[in-house]
Design a protein around this motif. Structure first.
Motif, PDB file in Angstrom:
ATOM      1  N   GLN A  37       0.829  -1.210   0.000  1.00  0.00           N
ATOM      2  CA  GLN A  37       0.000   0.000   0.000  1.00  0.00           C
ATOM      3  C   GLN A  37       0.860   1.256   0.000  1.00  0.00           C
ATOM      4  N   GLU A  40       2.619   1.529  -3.536  1.00  0.00           N
ATOM      5  CA  GLU A  40       1.715   1.750  -4.657  1.00  0.00           C
ATOM      6  C   GLU A  40       0.779   2.943  -4.457  1.00  0.00           C
ATOM      7  N   ALA A  42      -2.023   3.048  -2.815  1.00  0.00           N
ATOM      8  CA  ALA A  42      -3.425   2.641  -2.943  1.00  0.00           C
ATOM      9  C   ALA A  42      -3.702   1.488  -1.988  1.00  0.00           C
ATOM     10  N   GLN A  46      -8.208  -1.533  -3.966  1.00  0.00           N
ATOM     11  CA  GLN A  46      -8.114  -0.609  -5.100  1.00  0.00           C
ATOM     12  C   GLN A  46      -7.153  -1.144  -6.157  1.00  0.00           C
ATOM     13  N   LEU A  47      -6.031  -1.690  -5.713  1.00  0.00           N
ATOM     14  CA  LEU A  47      -5.065  -2.266  -6.655  1.00  0.00           C
ATOM     15  C   LEU A  47      -5.680  -3.431  -7.419  1.00  0.00           C
ATOM     16  N   GLN A  50      -8.174  -2.018  -9.932  1.00  0.00           N
ATOM     17  CA  GLN A  50      -7.559  -1.265 -11.020  1.00  0.00           C
ATOM     18  C   GLN A  50      -6.688  -2.138 -11.925  1.00  0.00           C
ATOM     19  N   ARG A  51      -5.966  -3.096 -11.336  1.00  0.00           N
ATOM     20  CA  ARG A  51      -4.956  -3.849 -12.099  1.00  0.00           C
ATOM     21  C   ARG A  51      -5.311  -5.310 -12.330  1.00  0.00           C
ATOM     22  N   PHE A  56      -1.950  -7.179  -9.438  1.00  0.00           N
ATOM     23  CA  PHE A  56      -1.759  -7.135  -7.989  1.00  0.00           C
ATOM     24  C   PHE A  56      -0.607  -8.056  -7.586  1.00  0.00           C
ATOM     25  N   ALA A  59       2.703  -6.489  -8.213  1.00  0.00           N
ATOM     26  CA  ALA A  59       3.056  -5.488  -7.198  1.00  0.00           C
ATOM     27  C   ALA A  59       3.483  -6.173  -5.900  1.00  0.00           C
ATOM     28  N   GLU A  60       2.785  -7.244  -5.535  1.00  0.00           N
ATOM     29  CA  GLU A  60       3.143  -7.974  -4.316  1.00  0.00           C
ATOM     30  C   GLU A  60       4.533  -8.590  -4.434  1.00  0.00           C
TER      31      GLU A  60
END
Length: 168
Positions: A37, A40, A42, A46-47, A50-51, A56, A59-60
């Motif tokens: 969070q 990013e 967000a 939300q991630l 959006q993605r 996600f 990003a993780e």
């Protein structure tokens, strides 16, 4: 003792047990969901919105692979085992402990499945996610601790500590 990573399903108590374990051992504590969070800008849900799930998980994985720590309890999201790069990095950092909670108990604990930020595809149920991830948790764990219904937090922390001592 190196780092200790707690893996398991959402609702298994990774963050709560992790904080207590860190206090008990005098370690630092990192919740990778919070790290994601921050990185990013967000919320997790939300991630995901959006993605999508794959975005996600990207990003993780990036957040987890950025970790460089010692004497730290790490509580990653339940989906950390879904990307080899993420879980391999966690295993390099230290021991991995699986907090195993029966599906029936998870269903009782998790009420906000669609807004909690759980990496799952549209239409998937908690049972579907459990079925997909359970073998991964088992594969990557150095130690599995069964968290029985009604276990107090102190019992779970004690079981983790006892198991780690037993693992050498």
């Amino acid at each position: 003792m190196q780092n200790i990573t707690l893996i398991g399903m959402p609702g298994s108590g990774k963050s709560t047990v992790g904080v207590l374990l860190a206090k008990t051992l005098g370690f630092q504590f990192i919740d990778t969901d919070l790290l994601i969070q921050q990185r990013e800008g967000a919320l997790l849900q939300q991630l995901l919105d959006q993605r999508g799930t794959q975005g996600f998980l990207d990003a993780e994985e990036a957040a987890i692979r950025s970790l460089s720590c010692e004497r730290t309890i790490i509580a990653p999201g339940g989906s950390a085992v879904c990307r080899a790069g993420a879980i391999d990095h966690l295993k390099q950092l230290g021991r991995v402990v699986y907090l195993h909670v029966p599906l029936s108990e998870l269903e009782r604990r998790i009420r906000n499945i669609t807004t909690r930020g759980i990496a799952m595809e549209p239409g998937q149920t908690l049972a579907d996610v459990y079925a997909a991830r359970e073998p991964l948790y088992q594969r990557y764990a150095d130690l599995t601790v069964d968290v029985a219904e009604g276990n107090r937090l102190e019992q779970t922390v004690a079981a983790v500590l006892q198991g780690l001592i037993g693992c050498g």
